[in-house]
Structures are given as C-alpha cells and as structure tokens.
Design an enzyme around this catalytic site. Structure first.
Site, short mmCIF file in Angstrom:
data_model
loop_
_atom_site.label_atom_id
_atom_site.label_comp_id
_atom_site.label_asym_id
_atom_site.label_seq_id
_atom_site.Cartn_x
_atom_site.Cartn_y
_atom_site.Cartn_z
N THR A 98 0.87 -1.17 0.00
CA THR A 98 0.00 0.00 0.00
C THR A 98 0.91 1.22 0.00
OG1 THR A 98 -1.82 -1.11 1.15
CG2 THR A 98 -1.75 1.29 1.28
N LYS A 173 -7.35 1.61 -3.27
CA LYS A 173 -7.04 1.23 -1.88
C LYS A 173 -7.25 2.43 -0.95
CE LYS A 173 -5.58 -1.12 1.66
NZ LYS A 173 -4.28 -1.82 1.76
N LYS A 241 -0.42 5.26 8.49
CA LYS A 241 0.38 5.38 7.27
C LYS A 241 -0.54 5.48 6.05
CE LYS A 241 1.42 2.34 4.47
NZ LYS A 241 1.75 1.12 3.71
#
Length: 290
Positions: A98, A173, A241
């Site tokens: 990611t 995502k 994050k």
C-alpha cells in the site's frame, strides 16, 4: 507454473508467498530484509531464498513485492542490487505494497523503460485474508499486462480487479481505507453509546448487523471491541500510514476528507495511549478512556 519471486515477508507477504507456492504451484524464490525469516519460509515451503532482491528477481517471470512504504519500495527496486537490475525484458513486476499512486506511476515508467510490465496491486483483507488466500486485490496497469498477471495473483486472492491505468490500484485502496476509517469510528461510537445505555451489545449487533448498518467491521470486530481486546488485526500505525497517503493525495487532487482527517487525529490519540500496535477498532478505547 511460473518462476516467481516474492520480496518482503511480513505478516502479509509471508502467507501470500506461501500460497503462490502451495496453491499456485509456482517455483518461488523469496527475499526478506531479515534473512532468517527468508530461511524459515524456504524451509517451510520448499522454495528458495536469495541474498538480494536482484538475485531473487533474476530469471523470474513475475516478481511480487509487499513491503512497508514508498521509501521501502524504492530501496528494493532500484540500485545495482534492486529488483529492476535482475528483471529481464517481458517480466512482470507486481507491487502489493500500500503506497502512493505517484510511486506507482514512477515505477511503471521505470519498468517500461527496461521492457518490464508493471501492476500496482495493493490488497485488502488483513492478515486473516492473507493467511486464507482470500485477499481483495485492486490493480492498476495495462489490461493485457493485468490479464497475464491475474491467474498468478489469484493464488492468494478471492477477488482481483483492474481499476484503470498505473496508480489506479493505489487510488482504489485509498478509497477503501477512507471507508474503513469512517465505519470504525461510527461502530465505536455506537458501541460506546450502547454500553452507556446498558444494552446487551451482542443482542443489538445480532439485529442491526442484518440491516442497513451492517458491515464487515461490525460482524468481525464488535465482540472484541465490546470486551476491550485490541491485541490483534490491522495495527493503528499501519492505518495512520495509509490515511496519511489518502490525505496527501487529497491535497493533490483537491478532494475534501474532513472525517478522514478527524479519524486520523483520533488514531494519533490512540497511539499516544500506547496503542500503536492495537487493532484499528481501538477507536472505542479512546471513547471509553477515563
């Protein structure tokens, strides 16, 4: 059967690489920054381990990566010991990390300059999804390249979809994480409300989870939330994050993410409570603190 390398054997990568070997039947070589983990994987799964990303990638049809962040990806892709140095023309590089859409476009350009195909392919489903080979994989890239990679990716996935050109997987995502942030905060507030009202949370959830309020988070996290257990699942620091990537992209494209920004600050407060490695459902702990 394809010759495959997997770079990064964390809680996600370790089982994903295992499925490529066991379920996919591929010839798998692994590399991990901590060599002992690569040795353990090779011993358990009957694959091979390499001393550098370049060595792992040499002669491979597909190279998969699942590391921490943009900088981690660059550290294993570039340089004389990097993945690109080992890949040959016609091979495919799949990044399951990611990371930012900007990085995906950068890697796509770097790969194509060498005649290598590139797919950004972040995943959703958490550690359980990785272990069960049931991840959702959101891909960005050229359609022909995607169709070549899809049968291999399916070894660790229940759903694999092409969202658009390079970077589209990462953008998808981001949408996924934006949705989760709002869902977990809403679920946390609902459970906190129910607890204060003296309701039986199990009974309530057994009813409302079958209606419009139902979600994966409600079905899979309400019990541990109600019990105050958070030592499992997707860590707060990882979610922060991911939300940081979402907020940075929103600053670039002009999208407004007021709830996402607020929930990110709530997670910062959870970290300050010592919950850096708690599951993301620990937003409830913040509401229930004295």
């Amino acid at each position: 059967m394809a010759k495959v390398a997997f770079i990064g054997l964390g809680v996600m990568g370790y089982p994903m690489a295992g499925h490529l070997k066991a379920k996919g039947g591929h010839d798998v070589t692994v590399w991990n920054r901590t060599g002992a983990k690569a040795e353990k994987w090779a011993s358990e799964h009957g694959g091979a381990k390499a001393d550098t990303p370049r060595e792992a990638a040499t002669g491979c049809d597909f190279v998969f990566m699942c590391v921490g962040n943009d900088d981690d990806v660059r550290s294993v892709v570039y340089g004389e010991d990097g993945v690109l140095a080992g890949l040959e023309t016609g091979a495919t590089l799949v990044d399951n990390t990611t990371a930012s859409a900007e990085l995906a476009r950068e890697l796509d350009a770097a790969a194509r300059e060498k005649g290598v195909k590139f797919i950004d392919a972040p995943v959703s489903g958490g550690q359980a999804g990785a272990e069960n080979g049931a991840l959702t994989v959101m891909c960005g890239g050229e359609e022909a390249d995607f169709e070549t990679a899809k049968p291999v990716i399916e070894a660790y996935a229940k759903m694999v979809g092409l969202m658009g050109p390079a970077g589209s997987g990462q953008l998808t995502k981001m949408m996924n994480q934006i949705c989760i942030a709002g869902l977990v905060q809403g679920l946390s507030e609902a459970i906190a409300f129910g607890q204060k009202s003296g309701l039986d949370i199990e009974k309530v959830v057994s009813v409302i989870s079958k209606g419009a309020a139902g979600s994966w988070q409600m079905e899979n996290r309400h019990k541990t939330m109600n019990e105050g257990h958070y030592d499992h699942g997707f860590a707060v620091e990882w979610m922060r994050k991911d939300l940081g990537i979402c907020l940075a992209e929103a600053r670039r494209n002009g999208a407004k993410l007021p709830v996402t920004a607020l929930v990110d600050q709530f997670y910062a407060d959870v970290e300050a409570m010592g919950g850096k490695r708690w599951d993301t459902s620990s937003l409830l702990a913040l509401l229930n603190r004295n």
